[in-house]
Motif scaffolding. Structure first.
Motif, short mmCIF file in Angstrom:
data_model
loop_
_atom_site.label_atom_id
_atom_site.label_comp_id
_atom_site.label_asym_id
_atom_site.label_seq_id
_atom_site.Cartn_x
_atom_site.Cartn_y
_atom_site.Cartn_z
N ALA A 349 -3.13 -80.16 23.22
CA ALA A 349 -3.88 -80.60 24.39
C ALA A 349 -4.42 -79.44 25.21
CB ALA A 349 -2.98 -81.48 25.26
N ASN A 350 -3.74 -78.28 25.16
CA ASN A 350 -4.12 -77.16 26.02
C ASN A 350 -5.10 -76.18 25.38
OD1 ASN A 350 -2.38 -78.03 28.11
ND2 ASN A 350 -0.63 -77.18 26.99
N THR A 351 -5.18 -76.17 24.08
CA THR A 351 -6.10 -75.28 23.39
C THR A 351 -6.48 -75.88 22.05
OG1 THR A 351 -6.42 -73.06 22.46
CG2 THR A 351 -4.20 -73.96 22.38
N LYS A 352 -7.65 -75.53 21.56
CA LYS A 352 -8.11 -76.02 20.26
C LYS A 352 -7.81 -75.01 19.14
CE LYS A 352 -9.89 -79.81 21.90
NZ LYS A 352 -11.33 -80.10 21.84
N PHE A 353 -7.20 -73.86 19.51
CA PHE A 353 -7.06 -72.78 18.54
C PHE A 353 -5.60 -72.36 18.34
CE2 PHE A 353 -11.38 -72.57 20.06
CZ PHE A 353 -12.11 -72.35 18.90
N ASN A 354 -5.32 -71.93 17.11
CA ASN A 354 -4.02 -71.36 16.76
C ASN A 354 -4.20 -69.85 16.62
OD1 ASN A 354 -2.64 -74.04 15.97
ND2 ASN A 354 -4.45 -74.00 14.64
N SER A 355 -3.32 -69.08 17.23
CA SER A 355 -3.44 -67.62 17.14
C SER A 355 -2.07 -66.98 17.26
CB SER A 355 -4.37 -67.09 18.24
OG SER A 355 -3.82 -67.38 19.53
N MET A 356 -1.99 -65.74 16.78
CA MET A 356 -0.74 -64.97 16.85
C MET A 356 -1.10 -63.50 16.96
SD MET A 356 2.74 -65.54 14.80
CE MET A 356 3.04 -66.88 15.96
N HIS A 357 -0.40 -62.77 17.84
CA HIS A 357 -0.74 -61.37 18.04
C HIS A 357 0.42 -60.60 18.67
CE1 HIS A 357 -1.34 -62.78 22.20
NE2 HIS A 357 -1.27 -61.51 22.57
N ILE A 358 0.21 -59.28 18.80
CA ILE A 358 1.21 -58.38 19.39
C ILE A 358 0.86 -58.10 20.85
CG2 ILE A 358 2.24 -56.08 19.29
CD1 ILE A 358 3.04 -57.89 16.96
N GLN A 359 1.84 -58.26 21.71
CA GLN A 359 1.71 -57.83 23.10
C GLN A 359 2.50 -56.54 23.27
OE1 GLN A 359 2.88 -60.39 26.70
NE2 GLN A 359 4.48 -58.83 26.66
N TYR A 360 1.84 -55.49 23.73
CA TYR A 360 2.46 -54.18 23.94
C TYR A 360 2.77 -54.01 25.42
CZ TYR A 360 2.57 -49.06 24.50
OH TYR A 360 2.90 -47.77 24.83
N SER A 361 4.01 -53.71 25.74
CA SER A 361 4.43 -53.58 27.14
C SER A 361 4.30 -52.13 27.60
CB SER A 361 5.88 -54.05 27.31
OG SER A 361 5.99 -55.43 27.07
N VAL A 362 3.52 -51.94 28.64
CA VAL A 362 3.39 -50.62 29.28
C VAL A 362 4.57 -50.40 30.23
CG1 VAL A 362 1.92 -49.22 30.81
CG2 VAL A 362 0.90 -50.71 29.08
N ARG A 363 4.97 -51.46 30.89
CA ARG A 363 6.18 -51.45 31.73
C ARG A 363 6.65 -52.90 31.88
NH1 ARG A 363 2.26 -49.78 35.45
NH2 ARG A 363 3.22 -47.75 35.82
N ASN A 364 7.88 -53.08 32.33
CA ASN A 364 8.47 -54.41 32.49
C ASN A 364 8.72 -54.71 33.96
OD1 ASN A 364 8.69 -54.93 29.67
ND2 ASN A 364 10.55 -53.68 29.60
N ILE A 365 8.61 -55.97 34.31
CA ILE A 365 9.12 -56.44 35.60
C ILE A 365 10.61 -56.68 35.46
CG2 ILE A 365 9.13 -58.40 37.21
CD1 ILE A 365 6.17 -58.65 36.91
#
Length: 795
Positions: A349-365
């Motif tokens: 319902a929220n998106t019409k697309f399937n995707s997968m990727h890498i998120q690189y963290s510069v810093r963390n909260i």
């Protein structure tokens, strides 16, 4: 008295129910004549189980769905089409053509052999799929997450893409652009666009097949460089941490997402799947809308930041298949995986697309505690996390376009890089049996603790010889509770042995004389207040918020004690102190625990350290004890890995997982021996044993010479069934059943794994041996052979 009678009556009812259940569970289906409903439903129950995500499913694609994909959702752009929508032809080698869009940081990669085109933007978009912001995110090759310094909160994270920052607009009509391309064409001359706010400049070096781009996000004054290199496998992306600049004190960068939509598919139109290295491995088939998201940390949670991610990603890769047997790729995070998340979005319902990727963290909260009552606020560190980001995208076609092909290619890469070498524990042409023996544990007494002896060295020899006399000639022996400190929650253990040192040396001589392995368990990562070796003030680490990493846990008597994370340099110091002792005991190494998973960030004296620092110390420890056993080791220790202990045969079992696949075994088989968790606690019966044969996995048991009940008042009471007298026959029977299959493929690699029908698997090895596994409850005939129900055949 009445309440006692009620409890006793209730207990009798429970016992009666259990007895009935056990009776039903231990008879074959022909004994259910008096319960026709069970007989009628039995095939349905079996089929439902085999079609669940606990098994690998056959790839059966509806012909109509396949035809719809071929006709309407298979990318088909010519070079001229791509140039029309601002994708410039920039790099080429014998295998691939790379196109680049300097407005969106988008790429298109064409496989010359197959003609297939891979895209970093959401293809086949139509106006009803979402608003312009959604469309801009879907077409952008870079996203960034950041916060305002006046609102550092997880709930206030801002996500922008290259095109959303530029407020990109699209052509509604253009006589020079065909209608079928208009949907992808950005209008760089739109009067209300702000393209100068997201500026990409780049250079191309054809001799090195490299594109170097400088990204300048002007509204927030973030800048960084990204390199794209064309390789004979596909392409690599490299982000140098030192190129990152933050020039506006109002904003702080958190995460960078490179090519977040690369290989994305629309709804259920592409007959493929995502491969996720969760546990032993999982697939998400894209034949249905899942309407959810996925987010997991490589190497597990970072305790220094109190992170809480459920999945355990065991390899720094993920994969995308668009049609098994035709086109697929996997991405290998060569550098920076300790600061990366794997993120996925599944259509609904929220998106019409399937995707997968890498998120690189510069810093963390993180949550910074500022008062003694534990109150505080979310905060960030001023500096960046250590480590660059280097991702290699490898493309597969034909029969290699599958999860098996991904594993094979990844295995070859690790061999080429010297991370994997042939280290399988082969002896007397047999697979190894892993036996862990509990020697002693500590039991609370009126003053202090008493030692509970469960297995002496002589008794361990007796058990070892029993198995040897029953033709188990390849035994890998690990000792628990070898120190006077005890076993559970008392590591790192001091080298104060529970018996004379010559006894331990004698055991080592016996095992080495037979060509078998000898190890002693040690954990240099965790300690508790029950352990006598560590110093609370100098050895227990501080987390990022500068609080001691101490957690309360309760023992059997509900008495609270503390569990600690140790400074990595304290871990290394103790490992160095122990080295000469373990060598003198004639061990082949140690069974390393704790440091093998979930590295963490920490602080000390105002200085901050991250997972990269922890990993460096842990790699130094592993190098002291090369070829050692390790419990569920993360990828960063594979170069020193001798054998893999306690490999899970499962994953997080999310509802959107469609298949369990043996990614870890496929990568390790032929190079590293890997063992299941202890089969004493096998609740799945024959199915679990068939898993071992299917996955090329070796059996493992934990045993005590004394009866298990002697440990009932110790912290090792969770090892609730270990008695040698109870298991000596089962160990022999299980071992030979598994060995009779796997002895034919010692040192061989898995080159194919085919699910022929529901519950029927054929595994092909590099020596052309084939093992057929039948998980079902009926006999099955194929390739001129019959595989009995719940059994296997080797051909």
């Amino acid at each position: 008295m009445v309440s006692l009678i009620k409890k006793f009556t209730g207990l009798l009812m429970i016992i009666g129910t259990i007895a009935t259940t056990v009776a039903f569970a231990n008879v074959g289906p022909t004994h259910f004549n008096d319960v026709p409903s069970v007989v009628d439903n039995y095939p349905y129950i079996t089929e439902s189980l085999l079609s669940s995500s606990r098994y690998t499913q056959p790839t059966n694609i509806d012909p109509a769905r396949l035809q719809n994909y071929e006709d309407n959702f298979k990318p088909d752009f010519s070079k001229e089409d791509l140039e029309t929508i601002n994708y410039e032809f920039v790099l080429e080698n014998d295998q691939f053509e790379l196109y680049f869009n300097d407005l969106s940081f988008g790429i298109m990669l064409r496989n010359k052999d197959t003609g297939y085109l891979w895209s970093s933007m959401n293809l086949f978009y139509v106006g009803s799929d979402g608003n312009r912001t959604y469309r801009n995110h879907g077409n952008s090759g870079i996203w960034v997450d950041f916060v305002r310094t006046t609102a550092i909160r997880s709930s206030a994270i801002i996500r922008e893409s290259i095109l959303s920052i530029a407020d990109a607009r699209y052509y509604q009509e253009n006589e020079n652009i065909p209608n079928d391309l208009l949907i992808y064409a950005i209008n760089p001359n739109a009067t209300d666009a702000k393209h100068n706010d997201a500026k990409i400049t780049y250079t191309v070096n054809s001799s090195t097949n490299k594109l170097i781009a400088h990204i300048n996000l002007r509204p927030y004054k973030f800048e960084f460089d990204v390199e794209i290199s064309l390789t004979d496998k596909g392409f690599d992306t490299f982000l140098n941490k030192d190129s990152i600049e933050e020039n506006d004190d109002r904003f702080r960068l958190l995460n960078i997402h490179l090519f977040p939509n690369f290989g994305a598919t629309k709804e259920t139109n592409v007959p493929g799947y995502f491969m996720i290295p969760d546990g032993i491995g999982a697939l998400v088939r894209l034949d249905r809308n899942h309407n959810t998201t996925f987010n997991a940390r490589f190497y597990g949670n970072d305790a220094g930041y109190n992170q809480n991610y459920i999945p355990n990603l065991t390899l720094p890769i993920f994969g995308v298949t668009h049609l098994e047997g035709e086109n697929a790729f996997y991405a290998f995070v060569k550098e920076g995986s300790e600061h990366a998340n794997l993120q996925g979005t599944f259509a609904g319902a929220n998106t019409k697309f399937n995707s997968m990727h890498i998120q690189y963290s510069v810093r963390n909260i993180y949550y910074a505690v500022i008062s003694r009552d534990g109150s505080g606020a979310e905060a960030i560190l001023p500096g960046y996390l250590n480590g660059n980001l280097d991702i290699s995208y490898r493309f597969l076609s034909g029969e290699d376009a599958s999860y098996v092909g991904m594993a094979k290619d990844f295995q070859e890469t690790l061999v080429d890089e010297g991370i994997l070498s042939e280290r399988e524990k082969i002896n007397q042409n047999q697979i190894p049996l892993q036996t862990s023996y509990i020697m002693t544990e500590r039991e609370a007494s009126f003053i202090g603790t008493n030692k509970v002896v469960m297995s002496s060295i002589d008794q361990i020899k007796e058990m070892y010889h029993h198995f040897k006399e029953n033709e188990i000639l390849n035994q890998q022996v690990t000792l628990y509770g070898w120190s006077e400190d005890g076993f559970t929650d008392r590591a790192p253990y001091r080298q104060i042995l529970v018996e004379n040192v010559n006894q331990f040396r004698s055991l080592g001589q016996t095992l080495k004389g037979d060509g078998n392995g000898y190890y002693m368990h040690q954990d240099y990562r965790f300690a508790t207040s029950k352990g006598p070796r560590i110093n609370y003030f100098s050895d227990v680490a501080y987390n990022i918020t500068r609080i001691r990493m101490s957690n309360d846990i309760s023992d059997l008597d509900n008495l609270v004690y503390q569990r600690y994370d140790l400074f990595p340099w304290s871990s290394l110091r103790m490992a160095n102190e122990d080295k000469s002792g373990f060598d003198y005991y004639l061990t082949d190494g140690i069974a390393l625990d704790g440091i093998t998973y979930s590295p963490f960030g920490f602080s000390n004296s105002g200085q901050y350290y991250d997972r990269t620092d922890s990993i460096s110390y842990y790699q130094d420890i592993a190098s002291l004890y090369p070829n050692s056993q390790m419990y569920q080791p993360s990828f960063y220790l594979y170069k020193a890995l001798g054998s893999y202990l306690n490999m899970t045969i499962g994953n997080s079992q999310f509802t959107y997982y469609s298949d369990l696949v043996p990614m870890l075994p496929l990568v390790l088989k032929g190079y590293i021996s890997y063992f299941t968790s202890y089969l004493n606690f096998n609740a799945l019966g024959k199915d679990r044993i068939l898993n071992l044969i299917d996955f090329g996995m070796n059996p493992s048991f934990v045993l005590t010479y004394e009866e298990t009940y002697k440990m009932r008042f110790t912290d090792a009471s969770n090892f609730y069934t270990t008695s040698f007298s109870n298991y000596k026959e089962e160990v022999v029977e299980t071992y030979h059943y598994v060995n009779d299959a796997l002895k034919h493929v010692l040192g061989e690699k898995i080159i194919a794994r085919d699910v022929l029908e529901l519950g029927i698997v054929r595994i092909t090895y590099s020596n052309n041996k084939k093992i057929y596994v039948n998980y079902s409850n009926t006999n099955y005939s194929v390739d001129g052979i019959t595989i009995n129900a719940q059994d296997y055949e080797v051909v």
